[in-house]
Motif scaffolding. Structure first.
Motif: not given
Length: 203
Positions: A149-152, A186-187, A191-192
Motif C-alpha cells: 500500500a501507498a499513502s499520502a 510505502l507500507w 504495517g511497517r
C-alpha cells in the motif's frame, strides 16, 4: 465531537474500481495520451514513444483520472494522465481530457531510488482564512520489495491511500498547504514503513 483544528480534504477520491487498462480500452486511452504528448515542448528531441504504462484509476467527483508514463528512444520519460466522465456506472466514457509532460529524471538513471514518482496539479483548494493549497494527482512505482500500500501524508495528516497493483499506485491529495508539503510512504503487509519520499526532495 470535537472541532477539527485543521479542516482539510482527506480521502477525496474513490479507491480504484477497475484493473489496469488493457485491450481496446487501453488503446482508446493511449490515443488521448499520445495526442497530449505531441504538444509537449522541449529544447531537445524527445524521440519516439514506447509502450504506455498505466496506473490505477482514481475518481474524484464526476471525473476519473488514469495516470500514465512512457519511455522514449532518447532516454526521456513522458508522464501525464487521461481523464473522463461517465453518465452513470457502466456507461461509456466521455468528455476525455489528457495532459502530458516530459522529464529526463528516470528510475533507470537513478538506481538508488525507492519510489519512482510523478505528479500533476488538478485544481486549487481554498481553505479557512485565505489559506490556499493544490489538489494533486500523484502516481508511482514501488522499487522496494514487499510494498502492499501507498499513502499520502501532509504534515500530521494521512490524506489518501491506495493498494499497490503490480508495483503501481495512484493517490489524490491536498498539497502545499499551511507550509506542509506532500510525502508518499510505502507500507508492507505487516504495517511497517518500507520507503518514503517527498515530491520536493530534489527541489
Amino acid at each position: 465531537m470535537s472541532i477539527d483544528p485543521r479542516p482539510i480534504p482527506r480521502f477525496v477520491a474513490e479507491p480504484p474500481q477497475e484493473g489496469l487498462p488493457y485491450g481496446r480500452w487501453a488503446e482508446t486511452l493511449a490515443k488521448h495520451f499520445h495526442d497530449a504528448c505531441t504538444e509537449v515542448e522541449t529544447d531537445e528531441p524527445v524521440g519516439s514513444t514506447g509502450p504506455v504504462t498505466w496506473f490505477p484509476e482514481r475518481t474524484m467527483g464526476e471525473r476519473t483520472y488514469v495516470p500514465a508514463t512512457a519511455s522514449t528512444s532518447e532516454g526521456w520519460e513522458l508522464f501525464g494522465y487521461v481523464s473522463y466522465t461517465r453518465e452513470h456506472e457502466g456507461a461509456a466514457a466521455e468528455d476525455f481530457e489528457a495532459s502530458a509532460d516530459v522529464t529526463d529524471e528516470t528510475a533507470e538513471a537513478n538506481p538508488d531510488w525507492q519510489i519512482d514518482l510523478s505528479d500533476a496539479e488538478l485544481r486549487p483548494f481554498r481553505g479557512d482564512e485565505g489559506r490556499r493549497g493544490m489538489l494533486t494527482l500523484v502516481w508511482g512505482v514501488s522499487l522496494v520489495g514487499g510494498a502492499v500500500a501507498a499513502s499520502a501524508e501532509l504534515g500530521p495528516d494521512t490524506t489518501d491511500q491506495c493498494t499497490i497493483i503490480e508495483e503501481r499506485f495512484t493517490l489524490i491529495s491536498l498539497d502545499a498547504y499551511t507550509g506542509d508539503y506532500l510525502d508518499v510512504r510505502l507500507w508492507g503487509a505487516d504495517g511497517r514503513e518500507l520507503a518514503a519520499e517527498s515530491l520536493y526532495e530534489d527541489e
